[in-house]
Design an enzyme around this catalytic site. Structure first.
Site, PDB file in Angstrom:
ATOM      1  N   TYR A  65       0.818  -1.216   0.000  1.00  0.00           N
ATOM      2  CA  TYR A  65       0.000   0.000   0.000  1.00  0.00           C
ATOM      3  C   TYR A  65       0.851   1.265   0.000  1.00  0.00           C
ATOM      4  O   TYR A  65       0.466   2.263  -0.608  1.00  0.00           O
ATOM      5  CB  TYR A  65      -0.985  -0.013   1.161  1.00  0.00           C
ATOM      6  CG  TYR A  65      -2.114  -0.979   0.920  1.00  0.00           C
ATOM      7  CD1 TYR A  65      -3.041  -0.750  -0.099  1.00  0.00           C
ATOM      8  CD2 TYR A  65      -2.240  -2.134   1.665  1.00  0.00           C
ATOM      9  CE1 TYR A  65      -4.065  -1.642  -0.346  1.00  0.00           C
ATOM     10  CE2 TYR A  65      -3.272  -3.027   1.422  1.00  0.00           C
ATOM     11  CZ  TYR A  65      -4.173  -2.780   0.413  1.00  0.00           C
ATOM     12  OH  TYR A  65      -5.199  -3.663   0.158  1.00  0.00           O
TER      13      TYR A  65
ATOM     14  N   ASP B 150      -8.197   5.070  -5.136  1.00  0.00           N
ATOM     15  CA  ASP B 150      -7.430   6.291  -5.398  1.00  0.00           C
ATOM     16  C   ASP B 150      -8.288   7.520  -5.098  1.00  0.00           C
ATOM     17  O   ASP B 150      -9.469   7.406  -4.799  1.00  0.00           O
ATOM     18  CB  ASP B 150      -6.932   6.326  -6.847  1.00  0.00           C
ATOM     19  CG  ASP B 150      -8.064   6.275  -7.860  1.00  0.00           C
ATOM     20  OD1 ASP B 150      -8.039   5.379  -8.704  1.00  0.00           O
ATOM     21  OD2 ASP B 150      -8.974   7.137  -7.822  1.00  0.00           O
TER      22      ASP B 150
ATOM     23  N   HIS C 133     -14.513   0.726  -1.190  1.00  0.00           N
ATOM     24  CA  HIS C 133     -13.432  -0.090  -0.640  1.00  0.00           C
ATOM     25  C   HIS C 133     -12.407   0.745   0.112  1.00  0.00           C
ATOM     26  O   HIS C 133     -11.264   0.331   0.263  1.00  0.00           O
ATOM     27  CB  HIS C 133     -12.744  -0.891  -1.749  1.00  0.00           C
ATOM     28  CG  HIS C 133     -13.620  -1.927  -2.367  1.00  0.00           C
ATOM     29  ND1 HIS C 133     -14.182  -2.956  -1.644  1.00  0.00           N
ATOM     30  CD2 HIS C 133     -14.060  -2.078  -3.637  1.00  0.00           C
ATOM     31  CE1 HIS C 133     -14.900  -3.716  -2.441  1.00  0.00           C
ATOM     32  NE2 HIS C 133     -14.853  -3.202  -3.654  1.00  0.00           N
TER      33      HIS C 133
END
Length: 158
Positions: free
Chosen positions: A22, A58, A73
């Protein structure tokens, strides 16, 4: 494999791998620009009450200027406690490392969870849906576990 990096089970097995995965995505995101599709949705806001519902983690809709974005999400620029999914921190494009703790003393990570719109919270009240189809797991290329729905969400406020 994505399941090694994008799940709570992956975090339990190899937390450093998950955090680095991540962190890498977050670092790349800082320099990515919205595309014409993101910008077109912003232009639609001049004429319509647009609510963008995305599975993407994003922030390209926000970078383009969209005002009402729902991230199903979670958001890559936010992390949460592994123990309290409501304890969320906006970290921007910074990296997190093993040992970075939330105020509850637990490790922080990108959990891909949006408590504001969970079924438990009733976050979808005020919206109705028209189901345009059902995807089998894997067809949507997300990390959900089960079936995904493709919805057209329209606000009841207009």
């Amino acid at each position: 494999m994505l399941a090694d990096c994008a799940t709570p089970e992956g975090l339990a097995r190899n937390p450093e791998l998950v955090l680095n995965f991540y962190n890498g995505l977050r670092a790349k995101l800082e320099n990515i620009k919205p595309n014409d599709g993101h910008n077109a949705l912003v232009r639609l806001e001049e004429y319509f009450d647009v609510h963008v519902v995305t599975q993407n983690v994003d922030n390209l809709h926000e970078k383009a200027g969209s005002k009402n974005v729902i991230h199903l999400h979670g958001e890559l620029t936010k992390v949460r406690s592994i123990a309290n999914e409501n304890l969320i921190y906006d970290i921007g494009y910074k990296s997190i490392k093993l040992g970075d703790k939330a105020s509850d003393g637990q490790q922080c990570w990108f959990g891909g969870y949006n408590p504001q719109f969970s079924r438990r919270s009733g976050g979808w009240s005020g919206y109705r849906r028209r189901d345009f189809g059902r995807l089998q797991h894997g067809e949507c290329h997300c990390s959900c576990y089960g079936h995904c729905n493709t919805f057209w969400i329209e606000s009841l406020s207009r």
